[in-house]
Every structure is written in structure tokens, then in C-alpha cells.
Design a protein around this motif. Structure first.
Motif, mmCIF file in Angstrom:
data_model
loop_
_atom_site.group_PDB
_atom_site.id
_atom_site.type_symbol
_atom_site.label_atom_id
_atom_site.label_comp_id
_atom_site.label_asym_id
_atom_site.label_seq_id
_atom_site.Cartn_x
_atom_site.Cartn_y
_atom_site.Cartn_z
ATOM 1 N N LEU B 288 40.823 40.246 51.297
ATOM 2 C CA LEU B 288 40.964 40.275 49.752
ATOM 3 C C LEU B 288 41.207 41.840 49.387
ATOM 4 C CD1 LEU B 288 38.199 37.649 48.902
ATOM 5 C CD2 LEU B 288 40.861 37.161 49.231
ATOM 6 N N TYR B 289 42.302 42.046 48.629
ATOM 7 C CA TYR B 289 42.253 43.528 48.215
ATOM 8 C C TYR B 289 42.603 43.164 46.646
ATOM 9 C CZ TYR B 289 43.103 44.954 53.003
ATOM 10 O OH TYR B 289 42.934 45.230 54.411
ATOM 11 N N GLY B 290 41.870 44.368 46.078
ATOM 12 C CA GLY B 290 41.978 44.424 44.667
ATOM 13 C C GLY B 290 42.366 45.626 44.401
ATOM 14 N N PHE B 291 43.319 45.882 43.513
ATOM 15 C CA PHE B 291 43.940 47.298 43.245
ATOM 16 C C PHE B 291 43.780 47.713 41.769
ATOM 17 C CE2 PHE B 291 46.200 45.962 47.006
ATOM 18 C CZ PHE B 291 45.786 46.671 47.882
ATOM 19 N N GLU B 292 42.884 48.872 41.521
ATOM 20 C CA GLU B 292 42.716 49.285 40.336
ATOM 21 C C GLU B 292 43.829 50.513 39.987
ATOM 22 O OE1 GLU B 292 38.295 49.923 39.934
ATOM 23 O OE2 GLU B 292 38.751 51.018 41.820
ATOM 24 N N PHE B 307 35.636 51.604 40.970
ATOM 25 C CA PHE B 307 34.873 51.654 42.357
ATOM 26 C C PHE B 307 34.995 52.922 42.973
ATOM 27 C CE2 PHE B 307 35.755 46.959 41.680
ATOM 28 C CZ PHE B 307 34.482 46.529 41.458
ATOM 29 N N SER B 308 36.238 53.651 42.798
ATOM 30 C CA SER B 308 36.083 54.978 43.437
ATOM 31 C C SER B 308 35.749 56.153 42.497
ATOM 32 C CB SER B 308 37.800 55.119 43.475
ATOM 33 O OG SER B 308 38.390 54.213 44.314
ATOM 34 N N GLY B 309 35.761 56.080 41.305
ATOM 35 C CA GLY B 309 35.263 57.053 40.297
ATOM 36 C C GLY B 309 34.098 56.665 39.340
ATOM 37 N N GLY B 310 33.291 55.322 39.690
ATOM 38 C CA GLY B 310 32.365 55.066 38.568
ATOM 39 C C GLY B 310 31.086 54.761 39.344
ATOM 40 N N TRP B 351 30.208 42.750 42.658
ATOM 41 C CA TRP B 351 29.273 41.757 43.626
ATOM 42 C C TRP B 351 30.122 41.656 45.063
ATOM 43 C CZ3 TRP B 351 30.511 36.349 44.214
ATOM 44 C CH2 TRP B 351 29.832 35.590 44.856
ATOM 45 N N LEU B 352 31.303 41.320 44.918
ATOM 46 C CA LEU B 352 32.322 41.316 46.044
ATOM 47 C C LEU B 352 32.634 42.486 46.828
ATOM 48 C CD1 LEU B 352 34.894 38.783 44.722
ATOM 49 C CD2 LEU B 352 33.184 38.225 46.246
ATOM 50 N N HIS B 353 32.490 43.856 45.916
ATOM 51 C CA HIS B 353 32.707 44.952 46.653
ATOM 52 C C HIS B 353 31.425 45.519 46.988
ATOM 53 C CE1 HIS B 353 31.950 49.409 45.945
ATOM 54 N NE2 HIS B 353 33.157 49.393 46.345
ATOM 55 N N ASP B 354 30.245 45.462 46.552
ATOM 56 C CA ASP B 354 28.882 45.806 47.157
ATOM 57 C C ASP B 354 28.768 44.837 48.525
ATOM 58 O OD1 ASP B 354 28.801 47.788 45.375
ATOM 59 O OD2 ASP B 354 26.723 47.127 44.750
ATOM 60 N N MET B 355 29.214 43.760 48.629
ATOM 61 C CA MET B 355 28.836 42.721 49.758
ATOM 62 C C MET B 355 29.862 42.893 50.631
ATOM 63 S SD MET B 355 29.708 38.821 49.022
ATOM 64 C CE MET B 355 28.615 38.685 47.483
ATOM 65 N N GLY B 356 30.917 43.692 50.337
ATOM 66 C CA GLY B 356 32.137 44.144 51.503
ATOM 67 C C GLY B 356 33.116 42.901 51.570
ATOM 68 N N ALA B 358 35.262 41.699 49.319
ATOM 69 C CA ALA B 358 36.746 42.222 49.060
ATOM 70 C C ALA B 358 36.769 43.921 49.137
ATOM 71 C CB ALA B 358 37.161 41.872 47.623
ATOM 72 N N THR B 359 38.098 44.372 49.124
ATOM 73 C CA THR B 359 38.057 45.854 49.216
ATOM 74 C C THR B 359 38.880 46.272 47.878
ATOM 75 O OG1 THR B 359 38.387 45.576 51.625
ATOM 76 C CG2 THR B 359 39.026 47.600 50.633
ATOM 77 N N TYR B 360 38.342 47.101 47.280
ATOM 78 C CA TYR B 360 39.134 47.890 46.035
ATOM 79 C C TYR B 360 39.531 49.155 46.282
ATOM 80 C CZ TYR B 360 37.072 43.711 44.165
ATOM 81 O OH TYR B 360 36.450 42.416 43.999
#
Lengths: 281, 442
Positions: B288-292, B307-310, B351-356, B358-360
Motif C-alpha cells: 500500500l502506497y500513500g502519496f503526500e 510523514f517526511s516533515g512532521g 497508525w498504518l505508517h507507524d506499524m509499517g 502502508a508506505t507514505y
């Protein structure tokens, strides 16, 4: 429920005033407007003019409980470089200026405190002589961390109740609070209103019935007569926007302080006559 | 790099242990609020708690009511035009990599066509669900925030359909940039209130909507447009969008006979992404990929890449990743796409980011606009600039797969909205307009 500290500066002050037959006047000003030094002058002016408890606001980018007056002051304070730690400077100044007789509460939205570190903030606030914190967007349900830090450092935890609060939530909030419970007089944000409704008195009664020992009323109080009306039934009358407005004028600073002192004096007189005349001036 | 202040230690939440124990037993797709791991919650004034409780109660009742599901399905079919199609885009996919030795494409790309919904984006799914709840609660007025205008237009549409009064808060800056969408909302009978405080964009429109709600909560519902905000919004809005993923999963299975290898979506607040991801959360083999919005690049400081800057914090009622400074003040976000221009993100994504799971990743304005033009020219589809971030990110993922020697890959992208609203912006970006032309709806 175990508490490391059971004394509350604010509760003690409210009790002394209650013993003399009157409610407390609680005055709000934000730190850093128009700059930190002058916000100290403004707060001490307010103390000299008769405020019993001060509430010092931490300016925040997203103050959802505040109306236009406090929003404008917060925006200007941030633009002028106000920092969260500056609130400690004002707290210290109040303690020094009043010889420790006027409790200083911080009013802050949660994120600035979270970022500072909740435990560190509690420690530094207590060290500065602060009495505790009012948390407009932190309900007891989410306050496990703040509550533990406040208990560890003997700080007041002032949560809000609103006319929409259910009896169950009034009980929860009364139990979680220390110092007093902040009753929002009306559904809405900070700012002056024509009248403080009947709902405020009902809410104070319901909050007491839910177990709160002390209940202060805020939102919408802007005149001596309104202060007198609320001071009749509440343990404290909380005033903010009308005080902040005196500082937002274009007048020279000294004149603004003068107006702030006068307005504070009128509110203090209102609170003082509340229970002797039934609030009628 | 912008300043990356040290993050205070995360608190230990007593109630959390219990919540987590509960969640372990569930599928990821069915996790209920208020918490998604350490994120979510209800960081709002007490005055709103009764309304949030009422909303949650009504939502749970509706979930168990076949009548509600039937009514919503009817609207999806007859009003929105669901199911939205799944479109394979081979000419676009050819820009990932040329054909393999046997002549087959190494990566097949499919678009979930939420752009073909009535009102032009996925937003209508959530709006119709909440508007039906409003009727059930007996409230007569809805308020909403909007950035680019997609959610505002969708809300005004549902309000017209169901006979509700509608007020939309929009940053003053955005009302100027999106004048045509303001007119659209007004044509639909809504009142648009320009917000002239703070950054004068989406963040401040939400603040103003919350102030209205605190004041008028007895007869007003705040029809929040994404998977952010206090509980139950993040869970409820996910539920109203899960149809995107459910349809897409079935359509991909039918078309290629197996699940996709990777799924991609853009993430502002994150509702279209969560709606699509949700159907695949418990299929570990699907990436799963989320694009900010990377804006002008992370290093420029002008972006909306939480996720990259916050770092984790609290904004608008939820704990989640957030663009903030050392003092916890919200930092302004930036993106060419108004719909991704928001300093926080839905707590479920954190949550999905921290558990890995999904990738953002950030996608810059320039990358998004290149992908925007590529889809226009290869497939005859003008995407929303928001969705173009997902297209650009998917091109990147596809190339990575090919570089790693993979073949026979299937990539599913959520085309969350159509680009009509973005024609003026795109025309300016690509120099198609005379200087000084500012007309249009960006």
C-alpha cells in the motif's frame, strides 16, 4: 483516588473569598501581546485593579474555542514572536508582584503543551509558582498524561463543562478537576454577549450536584452588572475578551493600561456587590 | 532540511493497552475508534462531546439497520452512478517501462474511476452517508469546510438533495483561487463564508466550522469531509468510503484473476486512500502506497508531507502526524493541489505508517504535474491534481519494481477526482494562458 498533593492554590483563594461572602474575579490575558514585557505590565495592572485569580493564555495558531477578539490578540502575539516558555515569565511575575496571593493559571490548547513535553511543562510551571492549567480542548478522557503530571507537581486541573454536558459527564469532569470546574455559560466561543443566560446558573447548580466543590463561570461576561449577576451564584466570574479588547485599541500603551484597569475595576465592583444587593447596581 | 525538533516522548496511555488488546483480535479493516494505535481520540471542547456521542450512537444504529444500507445503496446506484468503473491504462503504463522480451507489459495499471462519480470525486460517498445520518438525527442544518471546493460542492449537493440548510466555510484565499466552485456551491443553494483569519486556507476554514458547530450544535451537523477530526469521524468516514476498495478489489479479481501487487492513492486528510486501502489491509501480499504533497520539495519547507516533515501532535480533535514548529504551533502547508494542502492527516494513516503496513512518500508539485499531463495525453483522462500525485507516485513504484527485476505486476491507483476544477491551474503551469489571465476555477 490517590493524590500526591491535595492543596490547591486556587481552591484556597476561592475559599478565602467565599468566607468574606463573595465570588472571585478571574481575569484572562494572553502572554506576548503586544510583546512579552508589556503583557507582564498588563497582567500586573489587572491584578492591581482587583482581579483575584489570573488566567494567562498561551497563543496558539488554531484556537477553536476563541472568538475574534482573542484570536486577533493571539495572532499578533505569535507574529511578535511569543513562545510557550514566555508564559512562565508572566506566571513568575504575577507570583512576585502579588506576593503569592494571586494564583496564576495557564490557559493552553493541548498541542503546545504536548510539544513542550507534558511532564516538563508541569514541572516548569510549578517551579515558576503557577497554580495549574485550564485546558479548553483537553477533556478528562484524554488527559491521563496531563493528570499524572499535574498530580505529581501539585497543579490544578481545570476542565470545562458546557450546557450540553450530560449528568454523567458532569460527574466525570467534577471528579477529574482540581481547583475549580470551568462552566461555559453558553454554547459558543469566547467573546462579549448581551446577556449571560439562565442556562449558566442551571449549569452551576448541576455541576455542584455532580460533586464539584467550586464552579466558576466563563464565556460572555463583559460588564459589571453581568459580573454581579454571575457572582451571586458562582464561585468565580471569568472574564477575558472584554479585557483583551482594551489592549487591542490604537491608543498609546499607557492609555490602554488605564482603560484595562478601569474595566477590571468595574468588573471587580460588580463581583463585590453581587451577594450584598442580589446583583442589582 | 526544515528544522526537525526533538519529539517529546510518547505518553503511556492506560486505556490504550485495553484498546490494543481489543484491536489485535480484529481485522485491520474493521478497527473501531476512538484510537488507531496511539492516534485519534477526541481533543475537542467538552461542549462538542454530547454531539459526538449522539453521532456515534446514530452511526452505530445505522450500521445495524438494513434500511439505511438499502437507502445508501440506492443513492450510490441511482444518484452517484456507482459502481465506478475500473479502467486499464496501457498507454500510460508504457511510460513505466517498455514491453518485456515476450511482448507483455511488465506492469499493468488500473485506475479506480472515482472521478466519474456525480460531483466529480470520491467525496460524494461520505457526504451522502453523513447526510442520511443528519436526517435520522432530525438536524436541519449542515456546515462543512472546503479547500479546493470538492467537499463543499459535494456537501451543497447532498444538502440540496435532502432539503438541508448548508453553510460552507472556505479560506478567503481559496475563495479567490476557486471562484467558480464558490459559484457552484451558491447555485446549489449553499452559503459560502470566506474565512479571513490565520492562513486563510483549509486549516482555518476547519477552525471556523468548529466554532460554528460549538455554537449551533443543537440543530447543526458538522459534515466533516475526510478521515480526520474527533472520534467518530475518522472511523465513520472510512466506513462511508470503504465501498471504493470493496468494488475495486472485486473488479481487479474479475479482470486479472488475482489481487494487485500494489495499491496507490494520494493522501491529504486521507479519505480516498483509506477507502481504497481498507479492502486490502488484511492482505499482507498487497503493498500500500500513500502519496503526500511534497510541494516544492521537503528541503524547501514548502510542502504538506506530514510523514517526511512532521511529527505526532494534536490538531482539530485528533492525535496524528502534524506539521508543527518547536512550540507546537501548526506550520503552514503548501501544495499546488488545494485538496492536499493540509498540515495534518487522518489518524488511521499515522497508525498504518507507524506499524509499517502502508508506505507514505512525498510527490512534488512538478512530479504531479508531469503525471497529470501524461494521463491527459496517453489516455484522454484529465485527473484532479490531487489524484495526479497518486499517478506520479505509482510511476515511481512501477519503475522501482521493474528495476528490481519484477514482471507481471498489477498496480491499482485511485483516480479520486476529475480535473475540470484544475484546468486553469494546469494551463498556467504549462504556460497555455496569456499572462494576466486569472479567470477560472484553478
Amino acid at each position: 483516588m490517590s493524590r500526591t498533593v491535595t492543596t490547591s492554590q486556587t481552591a484556597a483563594r476561592l475559599d478565602v473569598l467565599a468566607g468574606t461572602g463573595r465570588a472571585a474575579l478571574v481575569g484572562y490575558l494572553p502572554v506576548g501581546f503586544p510583546d512579552v514585557a508589556r503583557s507582564v505590565e498588563a497582567v500586573t495592572t489587572m491584578v492591581d485593579a482587583g482581579v483575584d485569580v489570573v488566567e494567562i493564555g498561551v497563543p496558539y495558531t488554531d484556537p477553536v474555542m476563541d472568538g475574534p477578539v482573542i484570536q486577533r490578540a493571539a495572532e499578533a502575539a505569535l507574529a511578535a514572536g511569543a513562545r510557550v516558555r514566555d508564559v512562565l515569565t508572566v506566571v513568575e511575575a504575577v507570583a512576585e508582584h502579588s506576593g503569592g496571593t494571586v494564583p496564576a493559571l495557564v490557559m493552553s490548547y493541548y498541542n503546545p503543551v504536548l510539544r513542550y513535553g507534558v511532564e516538563s511543562f508541569a514541572r516548569d510551571l510549578a517551579a515558576a509558582g503557577g497554580a495549574g492549567m485550564i485546558t479548553p480542548d483537553l477533556i478528562p478522557d484524554e488527559a491521563v498524561e496531563w493528570s499524572a503530571a499535574a498530580d505529581a507537581h501539585g497543579l490544578d486541573k481545570v476542565y470545562l463543562v458546557a450546557p450540553s454536558s450530560t449528568p454523567e459527564r458532569l460527574r466525570l469532569t467534577a471528579q477529574a478537576s482540581r481547583g475549580f470546574v470551568y462552566a461555559a455559560s453558553t454554547m459558543g466561543v469566547t467573546g462579549a454577549r448581551q446577556a449571560v443566560g439562565r442556562r449558566a446558573e442551571e449549569l452551576v447548580a448541576a455541576t455542584r450536584a455532580a460533586g464539584a466543590a467550586r464552579v466558576c463561570v466563563g464565556l460572555g461576561v463583559s460588564t459589571g452588572d453581568q459580573a454581579a449577576e454571575v457572582g451571586r451564584y458562582a464561585d468565580g466570574v471569568i472574564v477575558g475578551s472584554v479585557l483583551v479588547r482594551t489592549l487591542l485599541s490604537e491608543e498609546p500603551w499607557a492609555a490602554r493600561l488605564d482603560t484595562l484597569g478601569k474595566v477590571t475595576g468595574e468588573l471587580a465592583a460588580g463581583v463585590a456587590r453581587a451577594r450584598t444587593t442580589g446583583g442589582v447596581s | 532540511m526544515p528544522e526537525q525538533p526533538e519529539q517529546p516522548e510518547q505518553p503511556v496511555r492506560d486505556a490504550l493497552t485495553e484498546t490494543l488488546a481489543h484491536q489485535v483480535a480484529e481485522k485491520l479493516a474493521d478497527v473501531q475508534g476512538p484510537y488507531f494505535g496511539q492516534f485519534g481520540g477526541r481533543y475537542v471542547p467538552e461542549a462538542l462531546i454530547a454531539a459526538l456521542d449522539e453521532l456515534e450512537t446514530e452511526f452505530r444504529k445505522a450500521q445495524g439497520d438494513p434500511g439505511f444500507a438499502a437507502e445508501l445503496s440506492r443513492l450510490h446506484r441511482d444518484y452517484t452512478g456507482r459502481p465506478s468503473p475500473l479502467t486499464e491504462v496501457p498507454r500510460f503504463a508504457a511510460h513505466i517501462a517498455g514491453p518485456a522480451a515476450d511482448g507483455t507489459a511488465p506492469v499493468r495499471v488500473f485506475l479506480k474511476r472515482e472521478d466519474l462519480n456525480h460531483t466529480g470525486s470520491h467525496k460524494i460517498n461520505n457526504v451522502l452517508g453523513q447526510a442520511l445520518l443528519v436526517k435520522r438525527m432530525g438536524k436541519t442544518r449542515v456546515i462543512a469546510e472546503t479547500g479546493a471546493g470538492q467537499h463543499g460542492v459535494a456537501t451543497a449537493t447532498a444538502a440540496a438533495l435532502l432539503g438541508l440548510e448548508c453553510v460552507v466555510y472556505m479560506g478567503e484565499e481559496d475563495t479567490r483561487r476557486q471562484a467558480l466552485n464558490v459559484a457552484r456551491m451558491e447555485l446549489l443553494g449553499a452559503t459560502v463564508v470566506p474565512v479571513a483569519i490565520g492562513t486563510r486556507t483549509l486549516k482555518d476554514a476547519i477552525n471556523e466550522a468548529l466554532r460554528d458547530w460549538v455554537t449551533n450544535v443543537d440543530h447543526t451537523h458538522y459534515l466533516l469531509g475526510t478521515v480526520t477530526g474527533p472520534h467518530p469521524f475518522p472511523e465513520m468516514v472510512r466506513e462511508f468510503h470503504r465501498i471504493i476498495g470493496e468494488e475495486a478489489r472485486e473488479q481487479v479479481l474479475e479482470r486479472v484473476g488475482r489481487l494487485p501487487d500494489a495499491v496507490a492513492a494520494c493522501v491529504g486528510g486521507g479519505s480516498n486512500a483509506l477507502g481504497l486501502f481498507n479492502a486490502f489491509l488484511d492482505d499482507a501480499e498487497v503493498a500500500l502506497y500513500g502519496f503526500e504533497a511534497g510541494g516544492e520539495g521537503i528541503e524547501s519547507g514548502r510542502h504538506a508531507a506530514r510523514f517526511s516533515g512532521g511529527a505526532p501532535g494534536v490538531l482539530h480533535g485528533a492525535r496524528s502526524y502534524l506539521l508543527q514548529d518547536d512550540d507546537g504551533q501548526t506550520r503552514p502547508s503548501h501544495s499546488v493541489s488545494a485538496g492536499l494542502d493540509y498540515p495534518s492527516v487522518g489518524p488511521a494513516h499515522s497508525w498504518l505508517h507507524d506499524m509499517g503496513r502502508a508506505t507514505y512518500e512525498p510527490v512534488t508539485d512538478a512530479e504531479a504535474m508531469d503525471a497529470f499531463r501524461l494521463l491527459c495525453r496517453t489516455e484522454g483522462i484529465i485527473p484532479a491534481i490531487e489524484s495526479a500525485h497518486a499517478l506520479a507516485g505509482a510511476l515511481r513504484v512501477g519503475r522501482r519494481l521493474v528495476d528490481a527485476g519484477e514482471s507481471d505486476q498489477v498496480l491499482l491507483i485511485n483516480l479520486s477526482g476529475r480535473g475540470d476544477k484544475d484546468v486553469a491551474t494546469a494551463a498556467r503551469w504549462f504556460g497555455l494562458l496569456d499572462e494576466g489571465t486569472t479567470e477560472g476555477d484553478q
